[in-house]
Design an enzyme around this catalytic site. Sequence first.
Site, PDB file in Angstrom:
ATOM      1  N   GLY A 191       0.831  -1.189   0.000  1.00  0.00           N
ATOM      2  CA  GLY A 191       0.000   0.000   0.000  1.00  0.00           C
ATOM      3  C   GLY A 191       0.868   1.241   0.000  1.00  0.00           C
ATOM      4  CB  CYS A 192       0.228   4.559   1.420  1.00  0.00           C
ATOM      5  SG  CYS A 192       1.030   6.138   1.643  1.00  0.00           S
ATOM      6  CG  PHE A 193       5.898   5.211  -0.596  1.00  0.00           C
ATOM      7  CD1 PHE A 193       5.364   6.424  -0.197  1.00  0.00           C
ATOM      8  CD2 PHE A 193       6.431   5.127  -1.867  1.00  0.00           C
ATOM      9  CE1 PHE A 193       5.364   7.529  -1.035  1.00  0.00           C
ATOM     10  CE2 PHE A 193       6.443   6.226  -2.723  1.00  0.00           C
ATOM     11  CZ  PHE A 193       5.899   7.435  -2.297  1.00  0.00           C
TER      12      PHE A 193
END
Length: 187
Positions: free
Chosen positions: A18-20
């Site tokens: 997902g979002c880093f």
Amino acid sequence: MTKTEGPAARDTAILAGGCFWCLEAVFKEVDGVESVTSGYIGGRLDAPTYRQVCDGGTGHAEAVQIVFDPALVSYRDLLEIFFVIHDPTSLNRQGNDIGTQYRSAIFATSDEQLHTALDLIEHMGEARLYPSAIVTKIERAGTFWPAEDDHHDYYAKNTDQPYCQYIVAPKIAKFREKFASRRRRGG
């Protein structure tokens, strides 16, 4: 080769979940982790930008590159944390972030990492730790492209932002609760 030899041995892990920003914030708190860099991997374009990756057409995943000391934290330990702080059963999605750029993936930098990841996923599947099948892909690492500077230390610089409060902070809290012994001292 990512591993160095001798008393200062270091290794590198590359994970996408997902979002880093979420992964970076958590792994920066892990004892034995020396650096975490947000970036992109697994796509068809050299040196992609955040906007290009978010648009979903490059094939890259948002990921983090983790440099760690295997004498303090094992690769398997990092994977166990990874599987707790994101949903490995959701295909190309983490919460409201949808698209292949948010896929769950492990980018192995060695045969040893590849086998460790395969063994752990098999173990978790047999133990039925999740209500659905694990869809995390295991791939050999290609080129990792660091993200633009404003994405590094994003959570630390933006803790008051709603996304950080509602998405990133709960993942950090989950890590702190489940892996208190793995947390960096003084962190």
